[in-house]
Design a protein around this motif. Structure first.
Motif, mmCIF file in Angstrom:
data_model
loop_
_atom_site.group_PDB
_atom_site.id
_atom_site.type_symbol
_atom_site.label_atom_id
_atom_site.label_comp_id
_atom_site.label_asym_id
_atom_site.label_seq_id
_atom_site.Cartn_x
_atom_site.Cartn_y
_atom_site.Cartn_z
ATOM 1 N N SER A 70 -8.561 1.280 -5.247
ATOM 2 C CA SER A 70 -8.643 2.078 -4.029
ATOM 3 C C SER A 70 -9.925 1.791 -3.253
ATOM 4 N N TYR A 71 -11.031 1.636 -3.939
ATOM 5 C CA TYR A 71 -12.284 1.346 -3.250
ATOM 6 C C TYR A 71 -12.252 -0.053 -2.638
ATOM 7 N N GLY A 72 -11.682 -1.002 -3.371
ATOM 8 C CA GLY A 72 -11.538 -2.358 -2.828
ATOM 9 C C GLY A 72 -10.622 -2.403 -1.622
ATOM 10 N N LEU A 73 -9.512 -1.682 -1.679
ATOM 11 C CA LEU A 73 -8.616 -1.626 -0.522
ATOM 12 C C LEU A 73 -9.290 -0.964 0.672
ATOM 13 N N ALA A 74 -10.102 0.070 0.426
ATOM 14 C CA ALA A 74 -10.809 0.729 1.516
ATOM 15 C C ALA A 74 -11.835 -0.211 2.146
ATOM 16 N N GLU A 75 -12.549 -0.952 1.333
ATOM 17 C CA GLU A 75 -13.520 -1.910 1.859
ATOM 18 C C GLU A 75 -12.824 -3.041 2.610
ATOM 19 N N TRP A 76 -11.737 -3.523 2.058
ATOM 20 C CA TRP A 76 -11.023 -4.648 2.655
ATOM 21 C C TRP A 76 -10.374 -4.266 3.979
ATOM 22 N N SER A 77 -9.809 -3.069 4.033
ATOM 23 C CA SER A 77 -9.108 -2.655 5.249
ATOM 24 C C SER A 77 -10.024 -1.974 6.259
ATOM 25 N N GLY A 78 -11.219 -1.585 5.846
ATOM 26 C CA GLY A 78 -12.126 -0.914 6.751
ATOM 27 C C GLY A 78 -11.866 0.583 6.866
ATOM 28 N N TYR A 79 -10.991 1.108 6.044
ATOM 29 C CA TYR A 79 -10.676 2.536 6.032
ATOM 30 C C TYR A 79 -11.751 3.255 5.225
ATOM 31 N N ARG A 80 -12.341 4.302 5.779
ATOM 32 C CA ARG A 80 -13.500 4.935 5.160
ATOM 33 C C ARG A 80 -13.166 5.848 3.984
ATOM 34 N N HIS A 81 -11.976 6.402 3.940
ATOM 35 C CA HIS A 81 -11.633 7.419 2.944
ATOM 36 C C HIS A 81 -10.894 6.783 1.762
ATOM 37 N N TRP A 82 -11.669 6.275 0.804
ATOM 38 C CA TRP A 82 -11.042 5.615 -0.350
ATOM 39 C C TRP A 82 -10.343 6.620 -1.250
ATOM 40 N N LYS A 83 -10.747 7.890 -1.194
ATOM 41 C CA LYS A 83 -10.104 8.898 -2.037
ATOM 42 C C LYS A 83 -8.673 9.158 -1.579
ATOM 43 N N ARG A 84 -8.408 9.046 -0.297
ATOM 44 C CA ARG A 84 -7.038 9.203 0.199
ATOM 45 C C ARG A 84 -6.164 8.046 -0.265
ATOM 46 N N ILE A 85 -6.741 6.858 -0.274
ATOM 47 C CA ILE A 85 -6.002 5.696 -0.782
ATOM 48 C C ILE A 85 -5.701 5.894 -2.267
ATOM 49 N N ALA A 86 -6.671 6.399 -3.021
ATOM 50 C CA ALA A 86 -6.461 6.654 -4.451
ATOM 51 C C ALA A 86 -5.360 7.685 -4.653
ATOM 52 N N GLY A 87 -5.333 8.724 -3.834
ATOM 53 C CA GLY A 87 -4.278 9.738 -3.930
ATOM 54 C C GLY A 87 -2.908 9.163 -3.635
ATOM 55 N N ALA A 88 -2.823 8.333 -2.592
ATOM 56 C CA ALA A 88 -1.537 7.723 -2.243
ATOM 57 C C ALA A 88 -1.060 6.776 -3.346
ATOM 58 N N LEU A 89 -1.974 5.993 -3.894
ATOM 59 C CA LEU A 89 -1.603 5.095 -4.987
ATOM 60 C C LEU A 89 -1.160 5.868 -6.218
ATOM 61 N N THR A 90 -1.835 6.979 -6.495
ATOM 62 C CA THR A 90 -1.463 7.799 -7.644
ATOM 63 C C THR A 90 -0.068 8.368 -7.482
ATOM 64 N N VAL A 91 0.252 8.855 -6.299
ATOM 65 C CA VAL A 91 1.596 9.399 -6.048
ATOM 66 C C VAL A 91 2.647 8.298 -6.169
ATOM 67 N N ALA A 92 2.347 7.112 -5.634
ATOM 68 C CA ALA A 92 3.301 6.003 -5.715
ATOM 69 C C ALA A 92 3.523 5.579 -7.164
ATOM 70 N N TRP A 93 2.449 5.453 -7.944
ATOM 71 C CA TRP A 93 2.583 5.063 -9.350
ATOM 72 C C TRP A 93 3.311 6.137 -10.152
ATOM 73 N N LEU A 94 2.999 7.402 -9.877
ATOM 74 C CA LEU A 94 3.679 8.485 -10.579
ATOM 75 C C LEU A 94 5.174 8.470 -10.284
ATOM 76 N N GLY A 95 5.539 8.239 -9.031
ATOM 77 C CA GLY A 95 6.957 8.134 -8.673
ATOM 78 C C GLY A 95 7.639 6.990 -9.389
ATOM 79 N N TYR A 96 6.958 5.850 -9.471
ATOM 80 C CA TYR A 96 7.535 4.702 -10.175
ATOM 81 C C TYR A 96 7.719 5.005 -11.657
ATOM 82 N N VAL A 97 6.718 5.622 -12.274
ATOM 83 C CA VAL A 97 6.798 5.919 -13.705
ATOM 84 C C VAL A 97 7.909 6.927 -13.987
ATOM 85 N N LEU A 98 7.997 7.962 -13.175
ATOM 86 C CA LEU A 98 9.054 8.961 -13.387
ATOM 87 C C LEU A 98 10.437 8.360 -13.167
#
Length: 144
Positions: free
Chosen positions: A69-97
Motif C-alpha cells: 500500500s505504501y509503495g502504491l501510494a508513492e508510485w501513484s502519488g496518492y497521499r493516503h496510503w491507509k485508504r489503499i491498505a483498506g481497499a486492498l484488505t477488503v479486496a483480499w478478504l472478498g477473494y479469500v471468502l
C-alpha cells in the motif's frame, strides 16, 4: 529469520514424509506437527505450533500489506496510503471468502504455467527490469 525457519521446516517435512507425499499436502508443515510422536508421550504439538504459526503469518501479511500500500501510494502519488491498505484488505478478504467455498480456486497456483513462467518472471525478470531502469535513471541524472 522467517526464511531460515521456513527452510528448516521444509527440510524436516521432506525428511519425515518424502517429496511425493509432501507435494500432495495442502499445508505440509501443519501436517508435520500431527505426525510427531515421541515414545507416545509427546504427541500433537500442533497446540503449541499453530498459535505461533498464525502470529507469524499475520505479521508477514501485515508487513506485505504495508509495503504494497505504501509503495502504491508513492508510485501513484496518492497521499493516503491507509485508504489503499483498506481497499486492498477488503479486496483480499472478498477473494479469500469467495475462494474458500470453491476448492478449485486454491489449486491453480500449482499449475505448470505459474511455476514455469510466472514465478521466474516474478523473481528474476521484474527485479532485473527494475534494476536496469534504476541504473538508467541514475545515469541520466548524472548527465544532467
Amino acid at each position: 529469520m522467517s526464511a531460515c525457519w521456513g527452510l528448516l521446516a521444509t527440510f524436516a517435512m521432506l525428511a519425515v514424509t518424502g517429496p511425493d507425499m509432501a507435494a500432495k499436502l495442502v499445508v505440509p508443515v501443519y501436517s508435520l506437527t500431527k505426525m510427531i510422536s515421541i515414545l507416545n508421550f509427546i504427541q500433537n504439538i500442533d497446540v503449541f505450533y499453530i498459535p505461533l504459526w498464525l502470529l507469524g503469518a499475520f505479521i508477514k501479511l501485515a508487513i506485505g500489506l504495508f509495503i504494497l500500500s505504501y509503495g502504491l501510494a508513492e508510485w501513484s502519488g496518492y497521499r493516503h496510503w491507509k485508504r489503499i491498505a483498506g481497499a486492498l484488505t477488503v479486496a483480499w478478504l472478498g477473494y479469500v471468502l469467495y475462494s474458500a467455498q470453491i476448492v478449485q480456486l486454491s489449486f491453480p497456483f500449482r499449475s505448470a504455467w505459474l511455476t514455469d513462467v510466472f514465478y521466474p518472471a516474478l523473481y528474476i525478470a521484474i527485479p532485473l527490469l527494475l534494476w536496469i531502469v534504476g541504473s538508467l535513471r541514475k545515469r541520466r541524472q548524472a548527465l544532467d
